[in-house]
Design a protein around this motif. Structure first.
Motif, PDB file in Angstrom:
ATOM      1  N   UNK A  70      36.976  27.524 -30.820  1.00 43.71           N
ATOM      2  CA  UNK A  70      38.423  27.778 -30.239  1.00 43.71           C
ATOM      3  C   UNK A  70      39.317  26.835 -30.956  1.00 43.71           C
ATOM      4  N   UNK A  71      38.853  25.593 -31.487  1.00 48.38           N
ATOM      5  CA  UNK A  71      39.897  24.629 -32.142  1.00 48.38           C
ATOM      6  C   UNK A  71      40.060  25.514 -33.404  1.00 48.38           C
ATOM      7  N   UNK A  72      39.046  25.984 -34.213  1.00 49.95           N
ATOM      8  CA  UNK A  72      39.322  26.693 -35.661  1.00 49.95           C
ATOM      9  C   UNK A  72      40.279  27.903 -35.259  1.00 49.95           C
ATOM     10  N   UNK A  73      39.890  28.476 -34.290  1.00 52.99           N
ATOM     11  CA  UNK A  73      40.537  29.885 -34.269  1.00 52.99           C
ATOM     12  C   UNK A  73      42.138  29.364 -33.871  1.00 52.99           C
ATOM     13  N   UNK A  87      42.420  21.069 -44.716  1.00 57.06           N
ATOM     14  CA  UNK A  87      42.921  20.481 -45.749  1.00 57.06           C
ATOM     15  C   UNK A  87      43.181  20.727 -46.974  1.00 57.06           C
ATOM     16  N   UNK A  88      42.587  21.955 -47.146  1.00 57.05           N
ATOM     17  CA  UNK A  88      42.599  22.440 -48.636  1.00 57.05           C
ATOM     18  C   UNK A  88      43.813  23.034 -48.791  1.00 57.05           C
ATOM     19  N   UNK A  89      44.135  22.399 -50.333  1.00 60.66           N
ATOM     20  CA  UNK A  89      45.165  22.820 -50.964  1.00 60.66           C
ATOM     21  C   UNK A  89      44.987  23.389 -52.260  1.00 60.66           C
ATOM     22  N   UNK A  90      45.484  25.080 -52.482  1.00 63.76           N
ATOM     23  CA  UNK A  90      46.044  25.734 -51.462  1.00 63.76           C
ATOM     24  C   UNK A  90      45.003  26.044 -50.432  1.00 63.76           C
ATOM     25  N   UNK A  91      45.474  26.421 -49.200  1.00 61.61           N
ATOM     26  CA  UNK A  91      44.704  26.915 -48.052  1.00 61.61           C
ATOM     27  C   UNK A  91      43.905  28.476 -48.587  1.00 61.61           C
ATOM     28  N   UNK A  92      42.670  28.212 -47.947  1.00 64.91           N
ATOM     29  CA  UNK A  92      41.931  29.441 -48.174  1.00 64.91           C
ATOM     30  C   UNK A  92      42.839  30.597 -47.661  1.00 64.91           C
ATOM     31  N   UNK A  93      42.610  31.921 -48.208  1.00 60.87           N
ATOM     32  CA  UNK A  93      43.103  33.079 -47.679  1.00 60.87           C
ATOM     33  C   UNK A  93      42.494  33.411 -46.420  1.00 60.87           C
ATOM     34  N   UNK A  94      41.091  33.297 -45.888  1.00 59.58           N
ATOM     35  CA  UNK A  94      40.347  33.752 -44.877  1.00 59.58           C
ATOM     36  C   UNK A  94      39.522  32.416 -44.697  1.00 59.58           C
ATOM     37  N   UNK A  95      39.146  32.315 -43.362  1.00 64.13           N
ATOM     38  CA  UNK A  95      38.245  31.320 -42.901  1.00 64.13           C
ATOM     39  C   UNK A  95      37.125  32.260 -41.788  1.00 64.13           C
ATOM     40  N   UNK A  96      35.855  32.032 -42.198  1.00 59.64           N
ATOM     41  CA  UNK A  96      34.778  32.399 -41.461  1.00 59.64           C
ATOM     42  C   UNK A  96      34.276  31.257 -40.575  1.00 59.64           C
ATOM     43  N   UNK A  97      34.212  31.518 -39.185  1.00 60.24           N
ATOM     44  CA  UNK A  97      33.828  30.331 -38.323  1.00 60.24           C
ATOM     45  C   UNK A  97      32.784  30.896 -37.366  1.00 60.24           C
ATOM     46  N   UNK A  98      32.017  29.916 -36.742  1.00 58.20           N
ATOM     47  CA  UNK A  98      31.083  30.315 -35.935  1.00 58.20           C
ATOM     48  C   UNK A  98      31.252  29.244 -34.457  1.00 58.20           C
ATOM     49  N   UNK A  99      31.023  30.092 -33.597  1.00 56.59           N
ATOM     50  CA  UNK A  99      31.287  29.303 -32.201  1.00 56.59           C
ATOM     51  C   UNK A  99      30.016  28.355 -31.763  1.00 56.59           C
ATOM     52  N   UNK A 100      29.525  27.799 -32.526  1.00 51.84           N
ATOM     53  CA  UNK A 100      28.358  27.063 -32.504  1.00 51.84           C
ATOM     54  C   UNK A 100      28.966  25.835 -31.444  1.00 51.84           C
ATOM     55  N   UNK A 101      28.052  25.341 -30.372  1.00 54.16           N
ATOM     56  CA  UNK A 101      28.370  24.449 -29.590  1.00 54.16           C
ATOM     57  C   UNK A 101      29.831  24.510 -28.726  1.00 54.16           C
ATOM     58  N   UNK A 102      30.249  25.848 -28.997  1.00 57.76           N
ATOM     59  CA  UNK A 102      31.479  26.328 -28.319  1.00 57.76           C
ATOM     60  C   UNK A 102      32.783  25.545 -28.774  1.00 57.76           C
ATOM     61  N   UNK A 103      32.592  25.159 -30.370  1.00 54.55           N
ATOM     62  CA  UNK A 103      33.655  24.329 -31.086  1.00 54.55           C
ATOM     63  C   UNK A 103      34.666  25.521 -31.752  1.00 54.55           C
TER      64      UNK A 103
END
Length: 375
Positions: free
Chosen positions: A102-105, A84-100
């Motif tokens: 995939x949704x982020x990727x 929801x960030x405006x403007x969106x970030x240039x890069x996202x760092x994510x962690x597959x904790x609890x196998x969540x």
């Protein structure tokens, strides 16, 4: 033109120039959003966050962190806030904790936002179903994960070594083992368990009595261990998936009138300050880890990616070994870890741009040098 009009025009030109310069600076300073699955004010994920911030500052990245307090629902909300960030970030760092993860990727792919996976990669099954970095998922640009399987194996090995040493160099007939895992879903937890299973198969002297899930919690590890001891269950060693769990088990062992490091051997993982103190006190055989420094190293990967390092273009998956802190090498590590002042470390030394003779990354704590003084 009257003087007042000229002054007005000059003011407008000055404001426009400042705005243009500001926009140029924003372009030169990538904005990175980190979806932190843990707490931002304590524990392992605070160290990850702090090392990431130190490296981001050194490399000129703007970092925004969304903490999720080890709650998968909060983690989903953190992801919502990032998108929801405006403007969106240039890069996202994510962690597959609890196998969540995939949704982020997948959502990042839809929005065209590059994403880097940290510490917990997508599982083989998830990759088979959804895609791989730099291939089917083009905006997934890099992955950085430690060798959790080896760490799980080496924790088990340390328990055998400690039991043998306590028995004057003779291997006991049996070592009654209580295994306390992190969870049954997160890839890091599953890989550490794989390492434990390899050790159990290789070393029959390790006799696993029970395997219990402690959910990465000191309190739950304490309860699980105390309950086992109340049943008069055989207990010579505790394999713990992290330091928090190990420390909870140690508290229960002491409450039962036993001496950790003598009656019961405990091994953990995280390089936490409390874990290091327990190693120094002889209560833990080791604290494996160093992987919280991956918070900084993922910034190194991003820096190198922006500078066109071919290693990441050709093979975006990067693996590194964790290292065991034991009573024998504790002093060496404490010199770096004691103050936990990550701003003093020059993280650029790990960059392949700065080490063109290296073919791959050599992430590790050995040889860490201080950051150069800035004017």
């Amino acid at each position: 033109m009257k003087l007042g009009c000229w002054l007005a025009v000059l003011c407008l030109l000055f404001v426009a120039a400042r705005t243009e310069a500001s926009g140029a600076n924003d372009m030169a300073e990538p904005h990175v959003a980190f979806i932190n699955p843990g707490y931002g004010d304590r524990g392992f994920w605070k160290d990850v966050r702090d090392t990431m911030q130190a490296a981001a500052d050194q490399f000129g990245f703007q970092l925004t962190v969304f903490d999720s307090d080890r709650d998968w629902a909060m983690m989903a909300e953190s992801a919502n806030r990032v998108f929801a960030m405006n403007p969106p970030p240039d890069y996202i760092i994510a962690v597959n904790e609890h196998q969540q993860g995939t949704r982020i990727v997948l959502e990042a792919q839809e929005r065209g936002i590059p994403v880097l996976m940290l510490l917990n990669d997508l599982t083989k099954e998830q990759k088979q179903r959804y895609g791989r970095p730099g291939a089917e998922l083009t905006t997934w640009i890099a992955t950085l994960v430690p060798d959790n399987e080896r760490a799980g194996f080496e924790i088990a090995q340390s328990l055998i070594t400690a039991a043998r040493d306590a028995n004057r160099g003779r291997m006991p007939e049996n070592i009654c083992l209580l295994s306390l895992t992190g969870d049954s879903v997160t890839p890091a937890s599953l890989l550490r368990i794989d390492g434990l299973d390899t050790a159990l198969e290789r070393y029959p002297v390790l006799r696993e009595q029970r395997r219990l899930v402690a959910n990465w919690s000191f309190e739950e590890a304490y309860r699980r261990t105390a309950d086992w001891l109340e049943t008069d269950g055989c207990l010579d060693a505790v394999w713990a998936a992290n330091d928090n769990i190990a420390l909870g088990a140690i508290k229960a062992i002491e409450a039962a009138g036993k001496i950790p490091g003598q009656d019961v051997f405990v091994g953990g993982l995280n390089w936490s300050a409390e874990g290091l103190e327990s190693v120094a006190a002889g209560k833990m055989t080791m604290t494996h880890g160093g992987h919280f420094l991956a918070g900084a190293w993922i910034m190194v990967l991003l820096k190198d990616y922006l500078e066109g390092v071919e290693r990441l273009r050709d093979n975006p998956e990067v693996f590194f070994r964790m290292q065991a802190v034991t009573p024998e090498n504790l002093q060496v590590y404490q010199r770096v870890l004691g103050e936990r002042d990550w701003d003093k470390i020059d993280f650029s030394q790990f960059s392949l741009v700065n080490n063109p003779e290296q073919r791959d990354y050599q992430f590790g704590i050995k040889g860490l040098s201080p950051v150069a003084k800035r004017d």
